[in-house]
Design an enzyme around this catalytic site. Structure first.
Site, mmCIF file in Angstrom:
data_model
loop_
_atom_site.group_PDB
_atom_site.id
_atom_site.type_symbol
_atom_site.label_atom_id
_atom_site.label_comp_id
_atom_site.label_asym_id
_atom_site.label_seq_id
_atom_site.Cartn_x
_atom_site.Cartn_y
_atom_site.Cartn_z
ATOM 1 N N GLY A 9 42.814 48.428 33.356
ATOM 2 C CA GLY A 9 41.577 49.157 33.591
ATOM 3 C C GLY A 9 40.998 48.758 34.929
ATOM 4 N N GLY A 10 40.006 49.483 35.366
ATOM 5 C CA GLY A 10 39.337 49.166 36.621
ATOM 6 C C GLY A 10 38.377 48.011 36.448
ATOM 7 N N ALA A 11 37.784 47.580 37.552
ATOM 8 C CA ALA A 11 36.783 46.517 37.508
ATOM 9 C C ALA A 11 35.603 46.972 36.653
ATOM 10 C CB ALA A 11 36.318 46.177 38.919
ATOM 11 N N GLY A 14 35.520 47.437 30.903
ATOM 12 C CA GLY A 14 35.472 47.064 29.493
ATOM 13 C C GLY A 14 36.801 46.552 28.973
ATOM 14 N N LYS A 15 37.766 46.368 29.869
ATOM 15 C CA LYS A 15 39.109 45.962 29.438
ATOM 16 C C LYS A 15 39.126 44.574 28.794
ATOM 17 C CE LYS A 15 40.370 44.626 34.121
ATOM 18 N NZ LYS A 15 38.985 44.851 34.594
ATOM 19 N N HIS A 50 31.154 33.521 31.341
ATOM 20 C CA HIS A 50 32.250 34.004 30.475
ATOM 21 C C HIS A 50 32.639 32.936 29.459
ATOM 22 C CE1 HIS A 50 33.153 37.884 32.277
ATOM 23 N NE2 HIS A 50 32.991 37.330 33.467
ATOM 24 N N ARG A 54 32.420 33.188 25.101
ATOM 25 C CA ARG A 54 33.575 33.177 24.196
ATOM 26 C C ARG A 54 33.847 31.809 23.568
ATOM 27 N NH1 ARG A 54 36.106 33.541 29.425
ATOM 28 N NH2 ARG A 54 37.180 31.590 29.850
ATOM 29 N N GLU A 62 42.663 26.869 31.526
ATOM 30 C CA GLU A 62 42.593 27.366 32.900
ATOM 31 C C GLU A 62 43.889 27.055 33.627
ATOM 32 O OE1 GLU A 62 39.079 25.793 34.723
ATOM 33 O OE2 GLU A 62 37.749 26.818 33.321
#
Length: 175
Positions: A9-11, A14-15, A50, A54, A62
């Site tokens: 998806g794009g920036a 919602g991906k 982020h 989560r 990472e």
């Protein structure tokens, strides 16, 4: 398990939110493998935001470059691993002077070997706009497109997210 997915998806499409819901739908012990590097204050704020969002659902790992090794290690203790995102990983590889095509081949091989955990790969679709005006940007766009094509061939499910709405390109229907 082992039913791998590619979410494009794009920036800000919602991906990632879709990928997180997909992961939590089947996971008992999910991991979030982040490829971003917080190299400035704004990016550190984004990463921390982020992570807070989560933290109660995912174990965060990472790894900006050695993605295949991190996936193998994570698959030993997690049933679902969400990788966010491949385009940052490609940028990191380019910045480190690594051979992107070779790293993608290694990732593809790793995915075919991991059968006891579901891998969900998130990536920005960057090939829908105008042709970039410089060599590095064109190379990046081409590498991302080639990566997406290669991984779409081996993933069981492929989704494209626009305006928060997932479209199924291959495999199980999106939510």
């Amino acid at each position: 398990m082992g039913r791998h997915a590619l979410v494009l998806g794009g920036a800000r499409s919602g991906k990632t939110g879709f990928a997180e819901r997909l992961a939590l739908r089947t996971a008992h012990k999910p991991a979030y493998l982040a490829t971003a590097e917080a190299l400035d204050a704004e990016m550190r704020d984004r990463v921390e935001s982020h992570q807070r969002g989560r933290a109660e659902h995912f174990t965060t790992i990472e790894e900006p470059v050695a993605l295949s090794g991190a996936l193998i290690a994570a698959a030993a203790t997690h049933d679902v691993i969400l990788v966010d995102c491949l385009t940052l990983w490609i940028s990191n590889l380019l910045g480190a002077g690594e051979d992107v095509a070779q790293a993608v081949d290694e990732l593809a091989t790793t995915l075919t070997q991991i059968q006891h955990a579901k891998i969900i790969l998130v990536s920005n679709e960057v090939g829908l706009g105008i042709v970039p005006d410089n060599k590095l940007a064109r190379m990046f766009r081409d590498l991302a497109g080639a990566t997406h094509q290669q991984l779409a061939q081996i993933c069981d499910d492929v989704y494209f997210v626009v305006a928060g709405l997932p479209m199924t390109l291959k495999g199980e229907r999106a939510e």
